[in-house]
Design an enzyme around this catalytic site. Structure first.
Site: not given
Ligand code: ARG
Length: 463
Positions: A287, A294
């Protein structure tokens, strides 16, 4: 828990009460950030008192030397902050007494903490508006630079998160340029609203000494002096304006951040964020989490919170100064930090992004986004738009049923829904579709190039 031992360990209720009371009113742990503005305004105030013959010039010199020394102590981290001395104004004045003795007591002649704090906070807010304005400009430059490389990069334009019509990626980026341009204007307007000097208002009614407010304003770079002493010490609308500009900026940043999150997902794969702005997962090695994007999205809430908090604090406050107003600062400082860091992070992400133009093109090709253009083809042959719309709906159904795009249809497929279709309908492509939006504000590459040139001029005008 009520045994005698516990009672011995705990301070008495009265002592606890007074400790709580003093902590409750203390603001030094955050308003120390006003030290530069506080010292600057005190130095000018002292000089003015000297010029007007209100205090002796020997005392002025001592005060100015002492304050300059305090500024250095703070800069060098040598200043001893005292939390039993409530706020920044009193911490500095108390240190001034230690350094120069009695003349320190003359500094506060013709001044109150009420007009002092309003002045300091205005100076701080005006500088923050300038910093935010510049940070917005840097992000706009990053957007324009990226746009320049993608004038011919075709990407789906979405409505309702469904592929709608083809656009060029530069056009999408310039939409953000426009939003941030209005934000920059709002920061400039907020700066203008802060640009009024309260000093001389005293606690509420003005002061009795023959002070020179205009001279003080000039020295502190204020354009105007306040016209009403009661208003000057009791409103914080200029902070509300900064928080409003910041809230809208965060709203725009949050939309950009959200798009970066979506575009960098495996599902879209339109962009790759640089390593600097992503982090790995502690458990899933594959990932690359878009943490910065965010966090920009997430921090938007605290900025809106600061705006709501201050609006609520001001609401229903009787004139003039009330201690409630001390609640203006934490939200102000936190918002300035948040909005500026978010703008810098967004600019950093845009500057270092990798764009996958093939993926964008594929996404555009896999869809039926040329439907509007095919309808327009019929409209050009005098078919009412509503009828053309129905013909193209029928064509779309054929494509969906066969799992193909318009470009895979044959001319006879077209002619089945309308005999006005001729061979040249096959010339409608993604490229021709964007080029056809050749009006000011449209996505045609030549118009987008013009918009980029204009954006660059606007940015150059900022310098
Ligand atoms: N720390 C106070 C504030 O931020 C300064 C003004 C205090 N004035 C007063 N009358 N207690 O608002």
């Amino acid at each position: 828990m009520t045994g005698s031992n516990d009672k011995k360990k705990n301070p008495s209720a009265a002592a606890r009460g007074s400790q709580l009371a003093s902590n409750f009113t203390v603001s030094i742990h955050y308003d120390s950030r006003l030290y530069r503005e506080d010292i600057a305004s005190s130095i000018v105030h002292a000089r003015m008192l000297g010029r007007q013959g209100i205090i002796h010039s020997d005392d002025v010199n001592k005060i100015v030397d002492g304050l300059s020394k305090i500024a250095l102590e703070i800069e060098n981290d040598e200043f001893v902050w005292k939390s039993d001395i409530e706020d920044i104004h009193m911490n500095i004045e108390s240190r001034l007494y230690e350094l120069i003795g009695d003349p320190a007591g003359k500094l506060h002649t013709g001044r109150s903490r009420n007009d002092q704090v309003a002045t300091d906070t205005r100076l701080w807010t005006e500088a923050a508006c300038g910093r935010a304005f510049n940070a917005v400009g840097a992000l706009q430059s990053a957007l324009v630079n990226l746009a320049e490389q993608h004038v011919n990069t075709i990407v789906p334009g979405y409505t309702h998160m469904q592929r709608g019509q083809p656009i060029v990626f530069a056009h999408h980026l310039l939409a953000y340029f426009e939003m941030f341009d209005r934000d920059a204007t709002r920061f400039a307007q907020a700066a203008e609203s802060t640009d009024t000097m309260p000093l001389g208002s005293g606690a509420i009614a003005g002061v009795t000494y023959p002070i020179d407010r205009k001279w003080v304003a000039e020295q502190l770079d204020f354009t105007e002096i306040s016209r009403n002493s009661i208003d000057a010490v009791s409103d914080r609308d200029f902070i509300v304006e900064f928080l409003t500009a910041s809230s809208l900026t965060m709203a725009h940043l949050s939309r950009l951040a959200e798009e970066l999150v979506i575009w960098s997902s495996d599902e879209f794969g339109f962009v790759k964020l640089s390593d600097e702005y992503t982090s790995g997962s502690s458990i899933m090695p594959q990932k690359r989490n878009p943490d910065f994007a965010e966090l920009i999205r997430g921090k938007t809430g605290r900025v809106y919170g600061a705006l709501m908090a201050l609006l609520t604090t001001i609401k229903g406050l009787p004139l003039a100064y009330n201690r409630d107003l001390q609640e203006d600062k934490e939200g102000l400082f936190d918002t300035a930090d948040t909005v500026i860091e978010s703008l810098e992070s967004a600019a950093g992400m845009v500057n270092s992004i990798t764009v996958d133009t093939d993926r964008m093109k594929q996404a555009a090709e896999q869809s039926l986004m040329l439907a509007t253009d095919i309808a327009d083809y019929l409209v050009a042959k005098d078919v009412p738009f509503r009828e053309a719309y129905i013909a193209v709906s029928d064509l779309s159904k054929k494509c969906v049923a066969r799992g193909i795009g318009f470009s895979n249809l044959t001319i006879s497929d077209f002619q089945e829904v309308s005999d006005l279709f001729e061979a040249d309908v096959m010339e409608i492509t993604l490229e021709s579709a964007v080029a056809a939006r050749n009006i000011p504000g449209g996505t045609a590459p030549n118009r987008v190039s013009e918009a980029i040139a204009e954006a660059k001029q606007m940015l150059a005008g900022l310098d």
